[in-house]
Write a protein that holds these residues in place. Structure first.
Motif, PDB file in Angstrom:
ATOM      1  N   UNK A  92       4.142   2.222  -6.378  1.00 33.53           N
ATOM      2  CA  UNK A  92       4.135   1.957  -4.943  1.00 33.53           C
ATOM      3  C   UNK A  92       2.754   1.732  -4.352  1.00 33.53           C
ATOM      4  N   UNK A  93       1.738   2.177  -5.060  1.00 32.72           N
ATOM      5  CA  UNK A  93       0.406   2.134  -4.441  1.00 32.72           C
ATOM      6  C   UNK A  93      -0.573   1.361  -5.298  1.00 32.72           C
ATOM      7  N   UNK A  94      -1.178   0.345  -4.709  1.00 32.38           N
ATOM      8  CA  UNK A  94      -2.191  -0.409  -5.444  1.00 32.38           C
ATOM      9  C   UNK A  94      -3.588   0.140  -5.162  1.00 32.38           C
ATOM     10  N   UNK A  95      -4.067  -0.026  -3.952  1.00 31.86           N
ATOM     11  CA  UNK A  95      -5.377   0.557  -3.645  1.00 31.86           C
ATOM     12  C   UNK A  95      -5.200   1.773  -2.765  1.00 31.86           C
ATOM     13  N   UNK A  96      -5.382   2.911  -3.422  1.00 31.32           N
ATOM     14  CA  UNK A  96      -5.089   4.188  -2.799  1.00 31.32           C
ATOM     15  C   UNK A  96      -5.960   4.416  -1.562  1.00 31.32           C
ATOM     16  N   UNK A  97      -7.188   3.980  -1.630  1.00 30.43           N
ATOM     17  CA  UNK A  97      -8.109   4.240  -0.526  1.00 30.43           C
ATOM     18  C   UNK A  97      -7.608   3.604   0.759  1.00 30.43           C
ATOM     19  N   UNK A  98      -7.030   2.422   0.630  1.00 31.73           N
ATOM     20  CA  UNK A  98      -6.668   1.657   1.820  1.00 31.73           C
ATOM     21  C   UNK A  98      -5.209   1.864   2.210  1.00 31.73           C
ATOM     22  N   UNK A  99      -4.568   2.828   1.586  1.00 26.29           N
ATOM     23  CA  UNK A  99      -3.132   2.977   1.798  1.00 26.29           C
ATOM     24  C   UNK A  99      -2.809   4.190   2.667  1.00 26.29           C
ATOM     25  N   UNK A 100      -1.841   3.998   3.558  1.00 24.51           N
ATOM     26  CA  UNK A 100      -1.436   5.070   4.455  1.00 24.51           C
ATOM     27  C   UNK A 100       0.076   5.120   4.541  1.00 24.51           C
ATOM     28  N   UNK A 101       0.549   6.253   5.008  1.00 22.89           N
ATOM     29  CA  UNK A 101       1.970   6.406   5.244  1.00 22.89           C
ATOM     30  C   UNK A 101       2.238   6.519   6.734  1.00 22.89           C
ATOM     31  N   UNK A 102       3.242   5.813   7.195  1.00 14.94           N
ATOM     32  CA  UNK A 102       3.648   5.926   8.591  1.00 14.94           C
ATOM     33  C   UNK A 102       5.125   6.246   8.650  1.00 14.94           C
ATOM     34  N   UNK A 103       5.474   7.069   9.604  1.00 16.04           N
ATOM     35  CA  UNK A 103       6.890   7.357   9.826  1.00 16.04           C
ATOM     36  C   UNK A 103       7.441   6.338  10.824  1.00 16.04           C
ATOM     37  N   UNK A 104       8.612   5.833  10.521  1.00 16.51           N
ATOM     38  CA  UNK A 104       9.190   4.803  11.373  1.00 16.51           C
ATOM     39  C   UNK A 104       9.956   5.439  12.515  1.00 16.51           C
ATOM     40  N   UNK A 105       9.710   4.939  13.717  1.00 14.68           N
ATOM     41  CA  UNK A 105      10.567   5.327  14.830  1.00 14.68           C
ATOM     42  C   UNK A 105      10.995   4.046  15.527  1.00 14.68           C
ATOM     43  N   UNK A 106      12.202   4.036  16.012  1.00 17.95           N
ATOM     44  CA  UNK A 106      12.726   2.810  16.601  1.00 17.95           C
ATOM     45  C   UNK A 106      13.468   2.007  15.555  1.00 17.95           C
ATOM     46  N   UNK A 107      14.377   1.190  16.008  1.00 18.33           N
ATOM     47  CA  UNK A 107      15.257   0.491  15.076  1.00 18.33           C
ATOM     48  C   UNK A 107      15.035  -1.011  15.093  1.00 18.33           C
ATOM     49  N   UNK A 108      13.833  -1.433  15.472  1.00 19.02           N
ATOM     50  CA  UNK A 108      13.629  -2.871  15.608  1.00 19.02           C
ATOM     51  C   UNK A 108      13.624  -3.569  14.258  1.00 19.02           C
ATOM     52  N   UNK A 109      13.524  -2.821  13.165  1.00 23.10           N
ATOM     53  CA  UNK A 109      13.541  -3.438  11.846  1.00 23.10           C
ATOM     54  C   UNK A 109      14.776  -3.021  11.045  1.00 23.10           C
TER      55      UNK A 109
END
Lengths: 209, 209
Positions: free
Chosen positions: A115-132
């Motif tokens: 799941x992760x290519x460049x660890x330094x530049x990677x972040x996790x976000x929690x999704x809120x809202x159903x627009x996607x």
DNA sequence: TTCTATGGTGAACGATAGTTCACTGTCAAC
DNA sequence: GTTGACAGTGAACTATCGTTCACCATAGAA
């Protein structure tokens, strides 16, 4: 003793193989807990061997099986099977589980590396809202975002438009840039002033239990 | 030299701190690549230090910062920051990225540990078919399946019904058991003979790029 | 039975690792 | 200037690590 083995011999060999496997697992567990490989004496303790020579033979065998490896300096390092952070990959949902639990022939992969290519530049976000939600990204999911990737048309991006952050499909038509939601109840966004793309969504993760 | 530092002193200290940080990163990278901690001489090579004593001092400082640690046998093991398989967690999509890249205050987690409880009993399956698309599980996704969990009503399960494998919602009403798809184009399944639940879906993973 | 492959023991041996000590050079504070 | 911290050097020194050798014990094959 030639190639052919008698019935009793087979049985003994099988049992011994099992023993070796269990010892390999112990070593694997040690590595996982301690963050380093055990020394020979420690392997001895783990396996119940009092002589370092026995350990040496055991290690040699495990090396042969590819369970353990050595680097250029002949120091013990975990083989692909050890280090644990890997999961067995079975076929598809339709195929289901191979009945007699034939694990060995299935390959194994590491979720992180997947799941992760460049660890330094990677972040996790929690999704809120159903627009996607039309793209299978539901509220509560976690998206893995890479800030380092150049956003391309068709990517799902995290962007700041007119002061607010959103996650949308990015669509480029020539010089025109549009942010498309994946839910008909939301309207496409044509950014007036500027569009700051903060990162590209590389993966989605949802946890049920 | 007391507590108060002049302007030039501050500048020097800051630069030195940066140097130490970079060295810590080098060590971290080594651990990730090699699967083990570097020896003192190797750290020396990495950091450009010719004396093992310098390395000893460096290690001491990094220990103080919690970057490195030692186990009971005083052997070097990675601190929580090293070992790398962790991702920073930022807030929600709406919150977006904290503008000045304030990484430090965000916590960090490991995807493996998040998604997998009992590694031995866990498998990955690739999803084919869209019978669960209503629940945000699309064809091509990977589902993480735990064979060890007891299936409860409401879980998504991998089950064998009448000889074929499927993934569906499990619904129990008293003694009655129904398998519900999350797509109106498919019909609920009321298993005639027997229902073999092979595992519970604990997570879904989808990879975009 | 005898033979032999194999798992295991125990000790002796380099090699390397990490510690410690005395010392140098530099730079900011005084 | 002088002083004091502190990064770094280099060389002893000891503990531990992994290798290697000779040997024992067991159990299946012959």
């Amino acid at each position: 003793m030639g190639a052919a083995k008698g019935e009793r011999g087979m049985e003994k060999a099988r049992r011994h193989e099992e023993k070796v496997r269990r010892r390999a697992e112990d070593i694997s567990r040690f590595y996982l807990r301690a963050g380093r490989m055990p020394s020979f004496s420690e392997i001895g303790e783990l396996a119940g061997l009092r002589s370092k020579n026995s350990v040496s033979k055991l290690v040699g065998r495990l090396e042969g099986q590819g369970v353990l490896r050595r680097d250029e300096k002949r120091r013990l390092i975990p083989g692909p099977a050890i280090g644990g952070r890997t999961v067995r990959v079975l076929g598809t949902v339709e195929a289901g589980f191979p009945s007699p639990a034939e694990e060995e022939l299935s390959d194994t992969l590491c979720l992180d590396d997947l799941l992760i290519q460049n660890r330094e530049a990677t972040f996790l976000l929690k999704v809120s809202g159903d627009s996607m939600s039309g793209a299978g990204i539901l509220p509560g999911d976690m998206v893995i975002v890479d800030r380092g990737l150049a956003p391309k048309s068709g990517d799902i991006v995290i962007a700041e438009v007119d002061g607010a952050w959103t996650m949308k499909f990015l669509r480029k038509k020539g010089a025109q840039v549009v942010l498309l939601p994946a839910n008909p109840r939301y309207a496409p966004i044509r950014p007036k002033s500027e569009l700051k793309v903060a990162g590209v969504v590389t993966a989605v993760v949802r946890k049920y239990r």
